[in-house]
Design a protein around this motif. Structure first.
Motif, PDB file in Angstrom:
ATOM      1  N   UNK A   1      66.897   2.140  57.231  1.00 18.54           N
ATOM      2  CA  UNK A   1      68.044   1.771  56.424  1.00 18.54           C
ATOM      3  C   UNK A   1      67.601   2.187  54.773  1.00 18.54           C
ATOM      4  N   UNK A   2      66.633   1.552  54.555  1.00 19.43           N
ATOM      5  CA  UNK A   2      66.032   1.572  53.246  1.00 19.43           C
ATOM      6  C   UNK A   2      65.926   2.935  52.660  1.00 19.43           C
ATOM      7  N   UNK A   3      65.130   3.835  53.526  1.00 24.57           N
ATOM      8  CA  UNK A   3      64.940   5.306  53.408  1.00 24.57           C
ATOM      9  C   UNK A   3      66.224   5.980  53.248  1.00 24.57           C
ATOM     10  N   UNK A   4      67.363   5.547  53.823  1.00 23.18           N
ATOM     11  CA  UNK A   4      68.606   6.110  53.806  1.00 23.18           C
ATOM     12  C   UNK A   4      69.450   6.031  52.679  1.00 23.18           C
ATOM     13  N   UNK A   5      69.321   4.661  52.279  1.00 24.32           N
ATOM     14  CA  UNK A   5      70.062   4.334  51.061  1.00 24.32           C
ATOM     15  C   UNK A   5      69.521   4.690  49.679  1.00 24.32           C
ATOM     16  N   UNK A   6      67.943   4.835  49.721  1.00 21.45           N
ATOM     17  CA  UNK A   6      67.363   5.243  48.613  1.00 21.45           C
ATOM     18  C   UNK A   6      65.772   5.955  48.938  1.00 21.45           C
ATOM     19  N   UNK A   7      65.745   7.232  48.989  1.00 19.17           N
ATOM     20  CA  UNK A   7      64.461   7.389  49.336  1.00 19.17           C
ATOM     21  C   UNK A   7      63.332   6.931  48.356  1.00 19.17           C
ATOM     22  N   UNK A   8      63.509   6.687  47.159  1.00 22.36           N
ATOM     23  CA  UNK A   8      62.516   6.095  46.196  1.00 22.36           C
ATOM     24  C   UNK A   8      62.513   4.521  46.349  1.00 22.36           C
ATOM     25  N   UNK A   9      63.336   3.933  47.068  1.00 19.16           N
ATOM     26  CA  UNK A   9      63.255   2.468  46.997  1.00 19.16           C
ATOM     27  C   UNK A   9      62.106   1.834  47.545  1.00 19.16           C
ATOM     28  N   UNK A  10      61.842   0.513  47.200  1.00 14.50           N
ATOM     29  CA  UNK A  10      60.623  -0.108  47.623  1.00 14.50           C
ATOM     30  C   UNK A  10      60.564  -0.471  49.158  1.00 14.50           C
ATOM     31  N   UNK A  11      59.658  -0.734  49.704  1.00 16.91           N
ATOM     32  CA  UNK A  11      59.492  -1.136  51.177  1.00 16.91           C
ATOM     33  C   UNK A  11      60.186  -2.276  51.552  1.00 16.91           C
ATOM     34  N   UNK A  12      60.719  -2.426  52.487  1.00 18.71           N
ATOM     35  CA  UNK A  12      61.571  -3.940  52.928  1.00 18.71           C
ATOM     36  C   UNK A  12      60.845  -5.074  52.657  1.00 18.71           C
TER      37      UNK A  12
ATOM     38  N   UNK B   1      63.950  -7.465  47.554  1.00 19.13           N
ATOM     39  CA  UNK B   1      64.051  -8.834  47.349  1.00 19.13           C
ATOM     40  C   UNK B   1      65.413  -9.178  47.438  1.00 19.13           C
ATOM     41  N   UNK B   2      66.279  -8.298  46.922  1.00 17.26           N
ATOM     42  CA  UNK B   2      67.939  -8.750  47.176  1.00 17.26           C
ATOM     43  C   UNK B   2      68.660  -7.316  46.766  1.00 17.26           C
ATOM     44  N   UNK B   3      69.944  -7.337  46.920  1.00 15.26           N
ATOM     45  CA  UNK B   3      70.767  -6.200  46.539  1.00 15.26           C
ATOM     46  C   UNK B   3      71.660  -5.617  47.860  1.00 15.26           C
ATOM     47  N   UNK B   4      72.328  -4.693  47.607  1.00 20.43           N
ATOM     48  CA  UNK B   4      73.403  -4.314  48.638  1.00 20.43           C
ATOM     49  C   UNK B   4      72.280  -3.599  49.697  1.00 20.43           C
ATOM     50  N   UNK B   5      71.342  -2.951  49.296  1.00 23.65           N
ATOM     51  CA  UNK B   5      70.573  -2.104  50.412  1.00 23.65           C
ATOM     52  C   UNK B   5      69.805  -3.052  51.171  1.00 23.65           C
ATOM     53  N   UNK B   6      69.400  -4.331  50.718  1.00 23.53           N
ATOM     54  CA  UNK B   6      68.911  -5.172  51.462  1.00 23.53           C
ATOM     55  C   UNK B   6      69.585  -6.052  52.405  1.00 23.53           C
ATOM     56  N   UNK B   7      70.644  -6.403  51.869  1.00 19.69           N
ATOM     57  CA  UNK B   7      71.761  -7.338  52.371  1.00 19.69           C
ATOM     58  C   UNK B   7      72.057  -6.897  53.926  1.00 19.69           C
ATOM     59  N   UNK B   8      72.287  -5.674  54.286  1.00 19.48           N
ATOM     60  CA  UNK B   8      72.652  -5.727  55.546  1.00 19.48           C
ATOM     61  C   UNK B   8      71.513  -5.730  56.857  1.00 19.48           C
ATOM     62  N   UNK B   9      70.502  -6.030  56.036  1.00 25.64           N
ATOM     63  CA  UNK B   9      69.051  -6.275  57.252  1.00 25.64           C
ATOM     64  C   UNK B   9      69.538  -7.493  58.055  1.00 25.64           C
ATOM     65  N   UNK B  10      70.226  -8.389  57.406  1.00 21.73           N
ATOM     66  CA  UNK B  10      70.098  -9.768  58.250  1.00 21.73           C
ATOM     67  C   UNK B  10      71.122  -9.421  59.331  1.00 21.73           C
TER      68      UNK B  10
END
Length: 413
Positions: free
Chosen positions: A389-400, A404-413
């Motif tokens: 999911x992180x890679x799909x939302x932003x290829x340059x985003x940090x690892x899970x 620490x927060x933000x829309x890309x992180x939230x759906x992981x719950x």
């Protein structure tokens, strides 16, 4: 309510109460509210209180014992919730509120001391200590307009007297009165939902406080492992049982603190109604999470002591039922926050609960190892899902692990 959209108003008027609906007022750029040292010291009382509730459940873990332990746990938990809400909507880093928090802590200590004999000679002590705690909390908020006509007033006028009255009558009526008091506390946020719309909750403090409470409950699982193992021979089988039990405890911690905690914080920040998020996700959801962890902790005490002994239905129900409840609660919280189904966790809960009957005749070590393997597998699957999911939302985003927060992180719950 969906955890999307603008934040509600948080500008403080009338001692921390404000009208909901002024999106973003007072939150953007505001200094983050931190947990005070008084609150952390206060939590130490509830470390002991949870140990006492676990002890009550350890001695009676049939269906009746579960109900009796839950009925006692709710007022203990609700005193902690009331103090946390009071600390959230006010600045409590002052002499008056520090003394008030310590007074509630003393009442909580009295409650904890009463728990082992709650259905015997200490019922009045439990009820009186709870009533005292609710009275102190009401006095701390007495300058808030209309505080009597809300959950704090209900604690003083209804649930407190019910608990004291229950302590004065025999066991059967006592359980009924205490169950009514517990239902009163749990229903109060729903009954007074309209009035609570005026409360301006701080978005960062509440998730941190409830995460700390769950950490206290998880600490009880470590006590359940170590307290039993310390008096054992500690041969290879017992050490293996300790390792498997610790893996289960760590797996439960991982599910919350690696995947869910940031999502819950995010949900509070972006919610249309923080009141609803706090009631549904924190006040109710964390009651179920903590109850599940306590069940697992008590189950550890039954399994680590003799790894080769087959467990009875009660012990398996605590261990697998507690874990199943814990995982199912994440299905509830994810739906309440994002209207999404937590397929992996709900699926894992179904597997755990489905395996429980087959575990009754197996050695304790096999029961522990099976549950540990299931939780490790669940965490691996969720880690891979988060990475994708992180890679799909932003290829340059940090690892899970770094996010620490933000829309890309939230759906992981």
């Amino acid at each position: 309510m969906r955890a999307t959209g603008d934040t509600e108003g948080t500008s403080g008027i009338d001692e921390g109460w404000a009208v909901e609906g002024t999106a973003g007022a007072g939150t953007e750029g505001a200094e983050e509210k931190r947990v005070t040292w008084a609150e952390l010291y206060f939590d130490l009382v509830f470390v002991f209180a949870i140990t006492q509730v676990s002890g009550l459940l350890h001695h009676h873990h049939d269906a009746t014992g579960l109900v009796r332990a839950l009925v006692v746990f709710v007022p203990v938990y609700w005193c902690w919730v009331g103090t946390t809400v009071q600390a959230n909507i006010r600045d409590v880093d002052n002499l008056r509120d520090r003394l008030g928090i310590l007074a509630v802590g003393l009442a909580g200590l009295f409650m904890a001391l009463a728990v082992p004999g709650a259905y015997g000679g200490r019922g009045v002590l439990l009820g009186a200590a709870y009533w005292l705690a609710r009275l102190v909390l009401l006095l701390l908020l007495i300058r808030v307009p209309g505080v009597w006509r809300g959950p704090y007033g209900a604690g003083v006028l209804v649930s407190g007297p019910l608990l004291v009255a229950g302590g004065l009558v025999p066991d059967g009526p006592r359980l009924a009165l205490w169950a009514a008091a517990a239902l009163c506390d749990l229903a109060a946020p729903l009954v007074f939902r309209r009035r609570l719309a005026a409360v301006a909750y701080h978005p960062s403090h509440m998730p941190e406080r409830f995460a700390l409470f769950l950490l206290v409950a998880l600490g009880e699982s470590i006590v359940g492992i170590g307290g039993t193992a310390a008096g054992a021979r500690l041969d290879a089988a017992e050490l293996a049982a300790v390792a498997a039990a610790f893996t289960i405890s760590a797996g439960l911690w991982w599910q919350y603190f690696v995947y869910a905690a940031d999502a819950m914080r995010y949900a509070v920040v972006v919610a249309d109604s923080r009141r609803d998020v706090i009631r549904r996700i924190f006040q109710y959801g964390h009651l179920a999470l903590a109850a599940g962890v306590i069940g697992v902790a008590v189950g550890f005490g039954e399994t680590v002591a003799d790894p080769w002994q087959a467990l009875g239905p009660g012990s398996v129900a605590l261990l697998y039922g507690g874990c199943g409840l814990y995982l199912l609660t994440f299905g509830y919280t994810r739906w309440m926050m994002f209207r999404k189904v937590a397929t992996t966790r709900v699926g894992a809960a179904v597997v755990v609960l489905g395996l429980a009957p087959a575990m009754v005749r197996l050695p304790a070590l096999a029961v522990l190892v099976t549950l540990a393997v299931l939780l490790v597998a669940l965490n691996v699957v969720e880690h891979l899902r988060v990475e994708r999911a992180t890679a799909a939302n932003s290829p340059s985003a940090p690892s899970p692990s770094a996010a620490s927060s933000g829309p890309a992180r939230a759906p992981a719950e």
